[in-house]
Design an enzyme around this catalytic site. Structure first.
Site, PDB file in Angstrom:
ATOM      1  N   ASP A 131       0.856  -1.184   0.000  1.00 46.58           N
ATOM      2  CA  ASP A 131       0.000   0.000   0.000  1.00 46.58           C
ATOM      3  C   ASP A 131       0.890   1.232   0.000  1.00 46.58           C
ATOM      4  O   ASP A 131       1.881   1.316   0.732  1.00 46.58           O
ATOM      5  CB  ASP A 131      -0.921  -0.004   1.234  1.00 46.58           C
ATOM      6  CG  ASP A 131      -2.045   1.006   1.096  1.00 46.58           C
ATOM      7  OD1 ASP A 131      -3.217   0.578   1.006  1.00 46.58           O
ATOM      8  OD2 ASP A 131      -1.761   2.232   1.076  1.00 46.58           O
ATOM      9  N   ILE A 132       0.540   2.211  -0.819  1.00 50.65           N
ATOM     10  CA  ILE A 132       1.358   3.420  -0.965  1.00 50.65           C
ATOM     11  C   ILE A 132       1.328   4.278   0.297  1.00 50.65           C
ATOM     12  O   ILE A 132       2.204   5.125   0.502  1.00 50.65           O
ATOM     13  CB  ILE A 132       0.878   4.221  -2.203  1.00 50.65           C
ATOM     14  CG1 ILE A 132       1.995   5.086  -2.753  1.00 50.65           C
ATOM     15  CG2 ILE A 132      -0.370   5.032  -1.899  1.00 50.65           C
ATOM     16  CD1 ILE A 132       1.691   5.645  -4.145  1.00 50.65           C
TER      17      ILE A 132
ATOM     18  N   HIS B  79     -10.077  -5.287  -3.455  1.00 55.20           N
ATOM     19  CA  HIS B  79      -8.767  -5.484  -2.839  1.00 55.20           C
ATOM     20  C   HIS B  79      -8.941  -5.848  -1.386  1.00 55.20           C
ATOM     21  O   HIS B  79      -9.878  -5.407  -0.734  1.00 55.20           O
ATOM     22  CB  HIS B  79      -7.886  -4.236  -2.967  1.00 55.20           C
ATOM     23  CG  HIS B  79      -8.534  -2.959  -2.519  1.00 55.20           C
ATOM     24  ND1 HIS B  79      -9.460  -2.289  -3.293  1.00 55.20           N
ATOM     25  CD2 HIS B  79      -8.410  -2.249  -1.372  1.00 55.20           C
ATOM     26  CE1 HIS B  79      -9.856  -1.201  -2.652  1.00 55.20           C
ATOM     27  NE2 HIS B  79      -9.248  -1.153  -1.472  1.00 55.20           N
ATOM     28  N   MET B  80      -8.029  -6.653  -0.905  1.00 54.54           N
ATOM     29  CA  MET B  80      -7.977  -6.996   0.513  1.00 54.54           C
ATOM     30  C   MET B  80      -6.734  -6.349   1.106  1.00 54.54           C
ATOM     31  O   MET B  80      -5.631  -6.518   0.580  1.00 54.54           O
ATOM     32  CB  MET B  80      -7.932  -8.509   0.690  1.00 54.54           C
ATOM     33  CG  MET B  80      -7.863  -8.938   2.148  1.00 54.54           C
ATOM     34  SD  MET B  80      -7.933 -10.742   2.286  1.00 54.54           S
ATOM     35  CE  MET B  80      -9.678 -11.004   1.986  1.00 54.54           C
ATOM     36  N   HIS B  81      -6.942  -5.587   2.191  1.00 52.42           N
ATOM     37  CA  HIS B  81      -5.802  -5.056   2.943  1.00 52.42           C
ATOM     38  C   HIS B  81      -5.333  -6.154   3.901  1.00 52.42           C
ATOM     39  O   HIS B  81      -6.145  -6.705   4.661  1.00 52.42           O
ATOM     40  CB  HIS B  81      -6.224  -3.859   3.807  1.00 52.42           C
ATOM     41  CG  HIS B  81      -6.745  -2.681   3.054  1.00 52.42           C
ATOM     42  ND1 HIS B  81      -6.009  -1.521   2.870  1.00 52.42           N
ATOM     43  CD2 HIS B  81      -7.946  -2.448   2.461  1.00 52.42           C
ATOM     44  CE1 HIS B  81      -6.736  -0.636   2.199  1.00 52.42           C
ATOM     45  NE2 HIS B  81      -7.916  -1.167   1.944  1.00 52.42           N
TER      46      HIS B  81
ATOM     47  N   ASN C   3     -12.964  -3.135   2.056  1.00 57.57           N
ATOM     48  CA  ASN C   3     -13.993  -2.092   2.089  1.00 57.57           C
ATOM     49  C   ASN C   3     -14.831  -2.176   0.817  1.00 57.57           C
ATOM     50  O   ASN C   3     -14.296  -2.447  -0.268  1.00 57.57           O
ATOM     51  CB  ASN C   3     -13.338  -0.709   2.178  1.00 57.57           C
ATOM     52  CG  ASN C   3     -12.503  -0.560   3.442  1.00 57.57           C
ATOM     53  OD1 ASN C   3     -12.924  -0.974   4.521  1.00 57.57           O
ATOM     54  ND2 ASN C   3     -11.324   0.033   3.319  1.00 57.57           N
TER      55      ASN C   3
ATOM     56  N   GLU D  74     -12.248   3.385  -1.597  1.00 55.32           N
ATOM     57  CA  GLU D  74     -11.725   4.478  -2.430  1.00 55.32           C
ATOM     58  C   GLU D  74     -11.377   4.010  -3.835  1.00 55.32           C
ATOM     59  O   GLU D  74     -11.507   4.778  -4.791  1.00 55.32           O
ATOM     60  CB  GLU D  74     -10.502   5.102  -1.754  1.00 55.32           C
ATOM     61  CG  GLU D  74     -10.877   5.859  -0.483  1.00 55.32           C
ATOM     62  CD  GLU D  74      -9.683   6.435   0.252  1.00 55.32           C
ATOM     63  OE1 GLU D  74      -8.543   6.157  -0.157  1.00 55.32           O
ATOM     64  OE2 GLU D  74      -9.919   7.146   1.245  1.00 55.32           O
ATOM     65  N   VAL D  75     -10.881   2.790  -3.954  1.00 57.27           N
ATOM     66  CA  VAL D  75     -10.487   2.283  -5.277  1.00 57.27           C
ATOM     67  C   VAL D  75     -11.478   1.184  -5.681  1.00 57.27           C
ATOM     68  O   VAL D  75     -11.600   0.162  -4.997  1.00 57.27           O
ATOM     69  CB  VAL D  75      -9.047   1.730  -5.258  1.00 57.27           C
ATOM     70  CG1 VAL D  75      -8.671   1.191  -6.629  1.00 57.27           C
ATOM     71  CG2 VAL D  75      -8.057   2.806  -4.802  1.00 57.27           C
TER      72      VAL D  75
HETATM   73  P1  AMP Z   1      -9.812   1.491   0.082  1.00 53.14           P
HETATM   74  O1  AMP Z   1     -10.181   2.706   0.892  1.00 53.14           O
HETATM   75  O2  AMP Z   1     -10.110   0.213   0.803  1.00 53.14           O
HETATM   76  O3  AMP Z   1     -10.373   1.547  -1.311  1.00 53.14           O
HETATM   77  O4  AMP Z   1      -8.218   1.509   0.001  1.00 53.14           O
HETATM   78  C1  AMP Z   1      -7.501   1.942  -1.110  1.00 53.14           C
HETATM   79  C2  AMP Z   1      -6.040   1.832  -0.737  1.00 53.14           C
HETATM   80  O5  AMP Z   1      -5.278   1.938  -1.915  1.00 53.14           O
HETATM   81  C3  AMP Z   1      -5.535   2.919   0.229  1.00 53.14           C
HETATM   82  O6  AMP Z   1      -5.025   2.312   1.410  1.00 53.14           O
HETATM   83  C4  AMP Z   1      -4.456   3.624  -0.581  1.00 53.14           C
HETATM   84  O7  AMP Z   1      -3.348   4.023   0.215  1.00 53.14           O
HETATM   85  C5  AMP Z   1      -4.060   2.565  -1.597  1.00 53.14           C
HETATM   86  N1  AMP Z   1      -3.506   3.077  -2.847  1.00 53.14           N
HETATM   87  C6  AMP Z   1      -4.008   4.042  -3.637  1.00 53.14           C
HETATM   88  N2  AMP Z   1      -3.230   4.211  -4.720  1.00 53.14           N
HETATM   89  C7  AMP Z   1      -2.230   3.316  -4.609  1.00 53.14           C
HETATM   90  C8  AMP Z   1      -1.095   2.989  -5.413  1.00 53.14           C
HETATM   91  N3  AMP Z   1      -0.832   3.635  -6.563  1.00 53.14           N
HETATM   92  N4  AMP Z   1      -0.256   2.013  -4.989  1.00 53.14           N
HETATM   93  C9  AMP Z   1      -0.506   1.362  -3.836  1.00 53.14           C
HETATM   94  N5  AMP Z   1      -1.544   1.613  -3.031  1.00 53.14           N
HETATM   95  C10 AMP Z   1      -2.397   2.587  -3.414  1.00 53.14           C
END
Ligand code: AMP
Length: 121
Positions: A35-36, A105-107, A92, A100-101
């Site tokens: 994660d960035i 994805h799984m954190h 999420n 957000e994305v």
């Molecule tokens: P979510 O709120 O669950 O959609 O989490 C999206 C995650 O993507 C966040 O923790 C961001 O820090 C991460 N993220 C966004 N852009 C990038 C990227 N280019 N490379 C790695 N992680 C990213």
């Protein structure tokens, strides 16, 4: 439920190689990268390579091979990232989940005690 996948989301661009990522593990159907904006010593995002918006979309429409591959990737990451003391897996979805994305994805978080899942409000 209808799921509309946005081909321009940032994880789709990572999968196409348009923008870089720090790969932790790649398998036939899944990719894991750092994660960035890491919120713990280990903060890895695991994504399927297929166009799924959210966990419920993936669990409903992905093939058995994709689902197996994803889960085995998570198990491999738990070993590879030294998560034997514990971890948290979070995914999420949509507005209430604060996604957000819009690519499933799984954190995977760990490397320190993570506290309660949610603060009481
Ligand atoms: P979510 O709120 O669950 O959609 O989490 C999206 C995650 O993507 C966040 O923790 C961001 O820090 C991460 N993220 C966004 N852009 C990038 C990227 N280019 N490379 C790695 N992680 C990213």
């Amino acid at each position: 439920m209808r799921f509309a996948y946005d081909d321009d989301n940032i994880f789709a661009r990572i999968l196409r190689g348009d923008i870089p990522c720090k790969t932790v593990l790649e398998t036939e159907h899944s990719l894991a990268f750092e994660d960035i904006s890491a919120q713990a010593p280990v903060h890895v995002l695991v994504i399927p390579k297929g166009p799924y918006v959210s966990y419920d979309h993936f669990a409903r429409d992905a093939s058995d091979a994709e689902i197996l591959d994803f889960n085995r990737a998570v198990a491999r990451l738990c070993e590879q990232c030294d998560l034997e003391d514990g971890f948290r897996a979070i995914t999420n979805a949509r507005a209430h989940g604060h996604q957000e994305v819009p690519h499933f994805h799984m954190h995977l978080l760990g490397g320190r005690p993570l506290g309660r899942l949610l603060e009481r409000s």
